[in-house]
Design a protein around this motif. Structure first.
Motif, PDB file in Angstrom:
ATOM      1  N   SER A  21      -3.306 -38.986 -35.298  1.00 28.00           N
ATOM      2  CA  SER A  21      -4.007 -37.994 -34.478  1.00 28.00           C
ATOM      3  C   SER A  21      -3.840 -36.604 -35.068  1.00 28.00           C
ATOM      4  CB  SER A  21      -3.490 -38.025 -33.042  1.00 28.00           C
ATOM      5  OG  SER A  21      -3.750 -39.269 -32.445  1.00 28.00           O
ATOM      6  N   TRP A 162      -5.863 -38.400 -25.869  1.00 25.95           N
ATOM      7  CA  TRP A 162      -6.495 -38.643 -27.169  1.00 25.95           C
ATOM      8  C   TRP A 162      -6.065 -40.002 -27.729  1.00 25.95           C
ATOM      9  CZ3 TRP A 162     -10.234 -36.331 -30.065  1.00 25.95           C
ATOM     10  CH2 TRP A 162     -10.344 -36.753 -31.394  1.00 25.95           C
ATOM     11  N   HIS A 166      -8.587 -43.210 -28.853  1.00 24.57           N
ATOM     12  CA  HIS A 166      -8.981 -43.203 -30.276  1.00 24.57           C
ATOM     13  C   HIS A 166      -8.135 -44.164 -31.085  1.00 24.57           C
ATOM     14  CE1 HIS A 166     -10.742 -39.448 -28.890  1.00 24.57           C
ATOM     15  NE2 HIS A 166     -11.598 -39.608 -29.861  1.00 24.57           N
TER      16      HIS A 166
END
Length: 166
Positions: A21, A162, A166
């Motif tokens: 990330s 997030w 993802h």
């Protein structure tokens, strides 16, 4: 004099996912859009075999600035933040960060480490806040540390959102 801070956060993802990330420019753009102000910018994003370096400029809204701090600010509060993360070594990674108030009013230096904790990641950060304002520096440093704690909570909440999508 400087004021110390520390913060720990559990991220509901493995350290390699957290590192991926941080190594994704889209993550930083989304983070600024989600928890920043409209004037915030992503100024540098650079990855290499050694890790990733990210620099952002953040405009702190007047509503987030305590009255005591407004008395010494020459105008709006603009912060430049640069963070560098080491490469993920298969188990952990580290980071170093520096944030500076434009105009030389203060600086934050810190570092951190992300390690596995079961099926999650534990990120620990610590550092020093130094405000260069005679007579008020210590009081302002404590205000900055309080703001940092709130900011860390928002940033880790964003990271958890997030990594879950993802």
């Amino acid at each position: 004099m400087a004021t110390r801070f520390s913060h720990k956060a559990t991220i509901q993802a493995r350290p390699e996912t957290v590192h991926a990330s941080y190594s994704d420019e889209a993550y930083w753009a989304d983070r600024l859009a989600s928890i920043g102000s409209p004037g915030d910018t992503l100024d540098q994003f650079e990855t290499s075999g050694d890790g990733v370096t990210v620099s952002v400029t953040q405009i702190i809204p007047d509503s987030d600035i305590p009255d005591l701090a407004k008395k010494v600010l020459p105008g709006q509060l603009t912060i430049t933040r640069t963070t560098s993360y080491s490469a993920f070594d298969g188990e952990r990674f580290t980071g170093i960060a520096r944030a500076e108030a434009v105009g030389g009013l203060g600086v934050i230096d810190g570092g951190g480490e992300t390690v596995p904790e079961g099926e999650t990641a534990l990120e620990s950060v610590s550092g020093l806040v130094k405000v260069s304002v005679p007579l008020l520096g210590g009081k302002l440093e404590k205000l900055v540390v309080d703001h940092l704690r709130k900011l860390f909570v928002e940033e880790y909440e964003h990271l958890n959102r997030w990594t879950s999508t993802h």
